[in-house]
Design a protein around this motif. Structure first.
Motif, PDB file in Angstrom:
ATOM      1  N   ALA A 155       1.006  -1.169  -0.021  1.00 63.16           N
ATOM      2  CA  ALA A 155       0.051   0.329  -0.168  1.00 63.16           C
ATOM      3  C   ALA A 155       0.967   1.226   0.115  1.00 63.16           C
ATOM      4  CB  ALA A 155      -0.867   0.101   1.270  1.00 63.16           C
ATOM      5  N   ALA A 156       2.402   1.177   0.184  1.00 63.57           N
ATOM      6  CA  ALA A 156       3.090   2.423   0.314  1.00 63.57           C
ATOM      7  C   ALA A 156       3.790   2.600  -0.923  1.00 63.57           C
ATOM      8  CB  ALA A 156       3.942   2.083   1.443  1.00 63.57           C
ATOM      9  N   LEU A 157       3.465   1.620  -1.969  1.00 62.78           N
ATOM     10  CA  LEU A 157       4.066   1.964  -3.334  1.00 62.78           C
ATOM     11  C   LEU A 157       3.697   3.336  -3.885  1.00 62.78           C
ATOM     12  CD1 LEU A 157       4.105  -1.375  -5.098  1.00 62.78           C
ATOM     13  CD2 LEU A 157       6.289  -0.139  -4.537  1.00 62.78           C
ATOM     14  N   ASP A 158       4.376   4.180  -4.259  1.00 63.44           N
ATOM     15  CA  ASP A 158       3.975   5.188  -5.070  1.00 63.44           C
ATOM     16  C   ASP A 158       4.657   5.558  -6.324  1.00 63.44           C
ATOM     17  OD1 ASP A 158       6.289   6.366  -4.396  1.00 63.44           O
ATOM     18  OD2 ASP A 158       5.379   7.065  -2.470  1.00 63.44           O
ATOM     19  N   ALA A 159       4.314   6.614  -7.087  1.00 58.82           N
ATOM     20  CA  ALA A 159       4.965   6.970  -8.265  1.00 58.82           C
ATOM     21  C   ALA A 159       6.513   7.236  -8.345  1.00 58.82           C
ATOM     22  CB  ALA A 159       4.582   8.469  -8.784  1.00 58.82           C
ATOM     23  N   GLY A 160       6.905   7.362  -6.846  1.00 60.04           N
ATOM     24  CA  GLY A 160       8.444   7.426  -6.827  1.00 60.04           C
ATOM     25  C   GLY A 160       9.109   6.250  -7.079  1.00 60.04           C
ATOM     26  N   ASP A 161       8.343   5.221  -6.713  1.00 58.95           N
ATOM     27  CA  ASP A 161       8.954   3.930  -6.779  1.00 58.95           C
ATOM     28  C   ASP A 161       8.819   3.351  -8.404  1.00 58.95           C
ATOM     29  OD1 ASP A 161       9.126   2.738  -3.971  1.00 58.95           O
ATOM     30  OD2 ASP A 161       7.003   3.233  -4.009  1.00 58.95           O
TER      31      ASP A 161
END
Length: 202
Positions: A155-161
């Motif tokens: 759930a912590a994945l975001d565009a930065g990844d």
């Protein structure tokens, strides 16, 4: 999981309970006996894997042959589709997810696949020893870091990844392939871990 018919690693790796040796797997519940299998179950076993008729894993899952058929179709499409992320890198993602989830059997199978495809096992030794720092190139490290995060903190994945993968040269199609490889092992590991146990070599 998809078990190589035979594989002898150039160098045996054993670390933190994981290995690149070929393992067997034993189901804790009753498996379908070949002599009692229905024609549909036999057909699904024959199309699933060369060792399916002798594998507890397939002989258990074939209790529900339509689900095993759908599972194998999805698995083959994700892991063997031409183009996109290299097969070795898909196997690296699968191995990392299996290492984080504690699935010794899947870790073994996909470590072997990586070694067969990449012709080396240095990254696998690193993944087994300390996955958080594994990778022999910046691209491998990015794949490993992404696979760890999607396993531990989805759930912590975001565009930065995604940006981090693109910065190391992965295009959108390759990133989607990595997502699929990591995701199917979130599921596959749980099947292996909750339905039986690996049999380790002496």
């Amino acid at each position: 999981m998809s078990t190589p018919a035979t594989f002898q690693p150039a160098t045996v790796i054993r670390s933190h309970g994981f290995t690149n040796e070929s393992l067997e797997w034993k189901a804790w519940l009753d498996v379908v006996q070949l002599g009692e299998a229905t024609p549909d179950q036999m057909a699904v076993l024959e199309e699933s894997h060369p060792k399916a008729k002798t594998s507890d894993y397939y002989l258990f899952l074939v209790h529900q042959p339509h689900i095993l058929r759908e599972r194998s179709t999805a698995f083959n499409a994700i892991m063997y589709a031409p183009g996109g992320l290299s097969r070795a890198e898909r196997e690296l993602g699968a191995t990392v997810v299996s290492r984080i989830n504690g699935c010794v059997y899947c870790g073994s199978v996909h470590a072997q696949r990586f070694e067969q495809l990449a012709k080396r096992s240095d990254t696998i030794a690193q993944v087994f020893e300390q996955p958080e720092t594994a990778g022999t190139t910046a691209r491998e490290k990015a794949i490993v870091q992404f696979s760890i995060k999607i396993t531990e903190q989805p759930a912590a994945l975001d565009a930065g990844d995604i940006d981090a993968l693109q910065a190391e040269g992965l295009n959108e199609g390759e990133i989607l392939d990595l997502l699929h490889s990591d995701a199917i092992f979130a599921w596959a590991n749980r099947l292996m871990l909750n339905l039986g146990e690996p049999l380790l070599p002496a």
